[in-house]
Structures are given as structure tokens and as C-alpha cells.
Design a protein around this motif. Structure first.
Motif, PDB file in Angstrom:
ATOM      1  N   THR A 131      -1.644  -6.101  -8.928  1.00  0.00           N
ATOM      2  CA  THR A 131      -1.605  -6.432  -7.440  1.00  0.00           C
ATOM      3  C   THR A 131      -2.589  -7.658  -7.331  1.00  0.00           C
ATOM      4  N   SER A 132      -2.457  -8.489  -6.300  1.00  0.00           N
ATOM      5  CA  SER A 132      -3.418  -9.559  -6.079  1.00  0.00           C
ATOM      6  C   SER A 132      -4.097  -9.507  -4.721  1.00  0.00           C
ATOM      7  N   LYS A 133      -3.696  -8.272  -4.111  1.00  0.00           N
ATOM      8  CA  LYS A 133      -4.216  -8.069  -2.722  1.00  0.00           C
ATOM      9  C   LYS A 133      -5.576  -7.209  -2.737  1.00  0.00           C
ATOM     10  N   ALA A 134      -6.576  -7.825  -2.066  1.00  0.00           N
ATOM     11  CA  ALA A 134      -7.650  -6.999  -1.962  1.00  0.00           C
ATOM     12  C   ALA A 134      -7.708  -5.602  -1.445  1.00  0.00           C
ATOM     13  N   ALA A 135      -6.879  -5.370  -0.284  1.00  0.00           N
ATOM     14  CA  ALA A 135      -6.935  -4.196   0.102  1.00  0.00           C
ATOM     15  C   ALA A 135      -6.475  -3.051  -0.788  1.00  0.00           C
ATOM     16  N   VAL A 136      -5.167  -3.405  -1.693  1.00  0.00           N
ATOM     17  CA  VAL A 136      -4.551  -2.515  -2.513  1.00  0.00           C
ATOM     18  C   VAL A 136      -5.512  -2.427  -3.694  1.00  0.00           C
ATOM     19  N   MET A 137      -6.326  -3.503  -4.147  1.00  0.00           N
ATOM     20  CA  MET A 137      -7.223  -3.143  -5.159  1.00  0.00           C
ATOM     21  C   MET A 137      -8.171  -2.154  -4.766  1.00  0.00           C
ATOM     22  N   LYS A 138      -8.699  -2.266  -3.597  1.00  0.00           N
ATOM     23  CA  LYS A 138      -9.611  -1.336  -3.064  1.00  0.00           C
ATOM     24  C   LYS A 138      -9.343   0.083  -3.080  1.00  0.00           C
ATOM     25  N   GLU A 139      -8.141   0.323  -2.203  1.00  0.00           N
ATOM     26  CA  GLU A 139      -7.486   1.602  -2.060  1.00  0.00           C
ATOM     27  C   GLU A 139      -6.935   2.267  -3.506  1.00  0.00           C
ATOM     28  N   ALA A 140      -6.308   1.163  -4.384  1.00  0.00           N
ATOM     29  CA  ALA A 140      -6.033   2.057  -5.679  1.00  0.00           C
ATOM     30  C   ALA A 140      -7.316   2.438  -6.438  1.00  0.00           C
ATOM     31  N   ALA A 141      -8.531   1.614  -6.462  1.00  0.00           N
ATOM     32  CA  ALA A 141      -9.567   2.072  -7.097  1.00  0.00           C
ATOM     33  C   ALA A 141     -10.081   3.494  -6.338  1.00  0.00           C
ATOM     34  N   ASP A 142     -10.094   3.405  -5.268  1.00  0.00           N
ATOM     35  CA  ASP A 142     -10.501   4.637  -4.163  1.00  0.00           C
ATOM     36  C   ASP A 142      -9.794   5.956  -4.777  1.00  0.00           C
ATOM     37  N   ALA A 143      -8.482   5.613  -5.141  1.00  0.00           N
ATOM     38  CA  ALA A 143      -7.415   6.626  -5.360  1.00  0.00           C
ATOM     39  C   ALA A 143      -7.717   7.047  -6.797  1.00  0.00           C
ATOM     40  N   GLY A 144      -8.293   6.418  -7.608  1.00  0.00           N
ATOM     41  CA  GLY A 144      -8.781   6.575  -9.157  1.00  0.00           C
ATOM     42  C   GLY A 144      -8.272   5.695 -10.117  1.00  0.00           C
ATOM     43  N   ALA A 145      -7.626   4.462  -9.768  1.00  0.00           N
ATOM     44  CA  ALA A 145      -7.081   3.455 -10.761  1.00  0.00           C
ATOM     45  C   ALA A 145      -8.350   3.283 -11.610  1.00  0.00           C
ATOM     46  N   GLY A 146      -7.811   2.899 -12.881  1.00  0.00           N
ATOM     47  CA  GLY A 146      -8.814   2.446 -13.905  1.00  0.00           C
ATOM     48  C   GLY A 146      -8.821   0.808 -14.356  1.00  0.00           C
ATOM     49  N   LEU A 147      -7.867   0.401 -13.727  1.00  0.00           N
ATOM     50  CA  LEU A 147      -7.764  -1.212 -13.991  1.00  0.00           C
ATOM     51  C   LEU A 147      -7.087  -1.996 -13.012  1.00  0.00           C
ATOM     52  N   LEU A 203       0.629  -1.248  -0.116  1.00  0.00           N
ATOM     53  CA  LEU A 203       0.092   0.096   0.145  1.00  0.00           C
ATOM     54  C   LEU A 203       0.631   1.225   0.066  1.00  0.00           C
ATOM     55  N   GLU A 204       2.080   1.139   0.859  1.00  0.00           N
ATOM     56  CA  GLU A 204       2.795   2.181   0.784  1.00  0.00           C
ATOM     57  C   GLU A 204       3.484   2.621  -0.234  1.00  0.00           C
ATOM     58  N   ARG A 205       3.842   1.645  -0.960  1.00  0.00           N
ATOM     59  CA  ARG A 205       4.815   1.952  -2.262  1.00  0.00           C
ATOM     60  C   ARG A 205       3.669   2.182  -3.656  1.00  0.00           C
ATOM     61  N   VAL A 206       2.436   1.722  -3.505  1.00  0.00           N
ATOM     62  CA  VAL A 206       1.464   1.838  -4.759  1.00  0.00           C
ATOM     63  C   VAL A 206       0.588   3.120  -4.641  1.00  0.00           C
ATOM     64  N   ILE A 207       0.261   3.145  -3.556  1.00  0.00           N
ATOM     65  CA  ILE A 207      -1.039   4.133  -3.510  1.00  0.00           C
ATOM     66  C   ILE A 207      -0.809   5.577  -3.715  1.00  0.00           C
ATOM     67  N   PRO A 208       0.462   6.242  -3.023  1.00  0.00           N
ATOM     68  CA  PRO A 208       0.718   7.333  -3.461  1.00  0.00           C
ATOM     69  C   PRO A 208       1.104   7.624  -4.823  1.00  0.00           C
ATOM     70  N   ILE A 209       1.755   6.682  -5.436  1.00  0.00           N
ATOM     71  CA  ILE A 209       2.103   6.985  -6.882  1.00  0.00           C
ATOM     72  C   ILE A 209       0.816   6.932  -7.890  1.00  0.00           C
ATOM     73  N   VAL A 210      -0.096   6.230  -7.357  1.00  0.00           N
ATOM     74  CA  VAL A 210      -1.341   5.936  -7.933  1.00  0.00           C
ATOM     75  C   VAL A 210      -2.142   7.458  -7.892  1.00  0.00           C
ATOM     76  N   GLU A 211      -2.135   7.993  -6.815  1.00  0.00           N
ATOM     77  CA  GLU A 211      -2.830   9.213  -6.404  1.00  0.00           C
ATOM     78  C   GLU A 211      -2.245  10.341  -7.325  1.00  0.00           C
ATOM     79  N   LEU A 212      -0.994  10.219  -7.523  1.00  0.00           N
ATOM     80  CA  LEU A 212      -0.345  11.367  -8.326  1.00  0.00           C
ATOM     81  C   LEU A 212      -0.344  11.113  -9.876  1.00  0.00           C
TER      82      LEU A 212
END
Ligand code: 7PJ
Length: 275
Positions: A95-111, A73-82
């Protein structure tokens, strides 16, 4: 196909640039670790023609060390937001982790790009609640063991069978079929022969005409056949990307965005010429 708020025409091959945010990825590990360098690298890839940027925070190469949820989460979410804010692209998260999927989508990821095809804990239920597409990749075995002795009766049939089952499971879980992409998983539990058979038969490998994503960039199917180190695989990368585009791949996941986009332009021009 709709990826968050962007509609992407998959009737022509699109290019996905790889952005690793792992310290140990084998082909550009460590180089793009800082946020700023990551954004600049993504901007360069988009200027070169990438439609998607695939952010990966956990290396799946054979022998890679697993990453904790917090660390990923620490590696991925900040860069997704930016990326969502500053770079005009569809942000994909490997990613294969549910929490990363959820937070990335909330941060605006499209896939969501999952090499474990939504088999890890809670990932399918999580994606079913998101409104973005998912890419399901085929893998035989696990990254630790998959390259020891891959075996198939018929790799094309077995990958297609896997696709059918995963798609059925996804639909049952509430994921719409028009939000699913498929990937045969080059290098994930395949011999050199399996990989090149999949490349040759790419036209027959999808299930129900769902879009195909392929990733061969810098992989050992090139290193082994050509006897080239990672830094010396550009010609091989472009050759297999061109063949994949000719054989119906919809998204090419690559490191060499600029050169791959040139190849795609040639394929597109060719497909527009009447016989
Ligand atoms: C793939 C991937 C691939 C998809 C990686 C590497 C290893 N995701 N993530 N397909 N490979 N969808 O890039 O060499 O082939 S990580």
C-alpha cells in the motif's frame, strides 16, 4: 530482521507469496476475492514454503483504476486480521496510503511494502511511528505513464542514488535503518533491457547492504522476452527467481511459491557446498 514478533533470517533467500485482493490485478484478479478463498490461498502458499504473504488492495499495473482509501481499507484490513490470527507468516501490506499502513500495522501486519517508497501524503511520518519494517521500491514516473519511454543514463547508478536519498530521508524522519528493505522495482518504468541489467547487477544495486526484495513474477519482462501469456510464464518465473537468489536477493515476491521454494532449496544447497 525483525517483522513485528517474528525474526526472519534474511541471510538465505525467503519467499513472499502474493495475495491480491483487487478485482482487477492482471494475473490472478478476481480469483481470491472472498475472505475465505484468500485465507485458503495464503495457507496453501505458507504450506508450500512462503515466509511472507503480501496483501495488495490496489493494483499498480499500468492503466489500473485508483482505489479510494475507504475501499482499500475495506479490502485489506479484514484479510490482514484473519491472516495474523490463522496463518503462520509475516503479513506484508502492499500500500502507499498512510491510513492503510496505520490500520494494517494495528491489525498485526509485519511489513509495509510501498511501491511509492513513502512519497505519498503522510506515509513517511506514519511509518516512523510504527514499529515494523518498510520496503522502499524504485519507480520511474507513475503507473499510468511509466512504461511509455523509460530512460536512464545508467539504471544501476540511478536506482542506487534513489535508494540512498530515500534512506536518508527516512532516517531523518525517524525510521531506523535496520527497518528498511529496498526493491529496484522490476517493470516500474524500465525497458526490457533495464530490467535484465538490474537482474544481472543485483549484487551491486543495494545501498549500504540493506536487504533486497525483488518482484518479477509474471511480469512483462518475461512475457515480452519469451512471448508467453501470463498463464504460461512458470519456467520464466523460476529462471529469474533462481538468478535473483544467486545474485543476492533476500526476498522473492512471487505467485508460484512451491516451485520458487524448490529453486531456493537448490541455491541454498549450492551455497553450502565448499568449492
Ligand atoms: C511489486 C510490488 C514489486 C514490490 C507489485 C505485480 C505488480 N511490490 N507490488 N515489488 N509489484 N515491493 O505484482 O505485477 O516488484 S504489483
Amino acid at each position: 530482521m525483525k517483522f513485528k514478533d517474528k525474526i526472519i533470517d534474511l541471510s538465505r533467500p525467503q519467499v513472499m507469496g502474493i495475495l491480491n485482493v483487487t478485482p482487477d490485478s492482471f494475473s490472478d484478479g478476481g480469483q481470491y476475492n472472498s475472505l475465505d478463498a484468500g485465507i485458503r490461498h495464503a495457507q496453501r502458499m505458507v504450506a508450500d514454503g512462503a515466509t511472507f504473504i503480501d496483501v495488495g488492495g490496489e493494483s499498480t499495473r499500468p492503466g489500473a483504476v485508483p482505489v479510494s482509501e475507504e475501499e482499500e481499507l475495506e479490502r485489506v484490513i479484514p484479510i490482514v486480521e484473519l491472516l495474523v490470527k490463522e496463518v503462520d507468516c509475516v503479513v506484508s501490506v502492499d500500500t502507499s496510503k498512510a491510513a492503510v499502513m496505520k490500520e494494517a500495522a494495528d491489525a498485526g501486519a509485519g511489513l509495509i511494502n510501498d511501491v511509492y517508497a513513502l512519497t505519498k501524503f503522510n506515509s513517511m511520518e506514519t511509518v516512523a511511528k510504527l514499529d515494523i519494517p518498510v520496503c522502499l521500491m524504485h519507480m520511474q514516473g507513475t503507473p499510468e505513464t511509466m512504461q511509455i519511454q523509460p530512460e536512464y543514463d545508467d539504471v544501476i547508478n540511478e536506482v542506487r542514488h534513489f535508494f540512498r536519498q530515500r534512506v536518508e530521508d527516512c532516517i531523518e524522519a525517524g525510521i531506523r535503518k535496520n527497518r528498511i528493505l529496498l526493491d529496484p522495482g522490476f517493470g516500474f518504468g524500465k525497458t526490457l533491457h533495464h530490467n535484465y541489467r538490474m537482474l544481472k547487477r543485483l549484487n551491486d544495486i543495494s545501498f549500504d547492504a540493506l536487504p533486497l526484495l525483488v518482484g518479477m513474477s509474471n511480469k512483462s519482462m518475461l512475457g515480452t522476452l519469451l512471448d508467453r501469456k501470463v498463464k504460461d510464464r512458470l519456467a520464466g518465473n523460476i529462471s529469474v527467481a533462481t538468478i535473483a537468489a544467486l545474485n543476492g536477493a533476500n526476498i522473492l515476491r512471487v505467485h508460484d511459491v512451491k516451485q520458487t521454494c524448490d529453486a531456493v532449496k537448490i541455491v541454498n544447497y549450492l551455497s553450502d557446498i565448499e568449492k
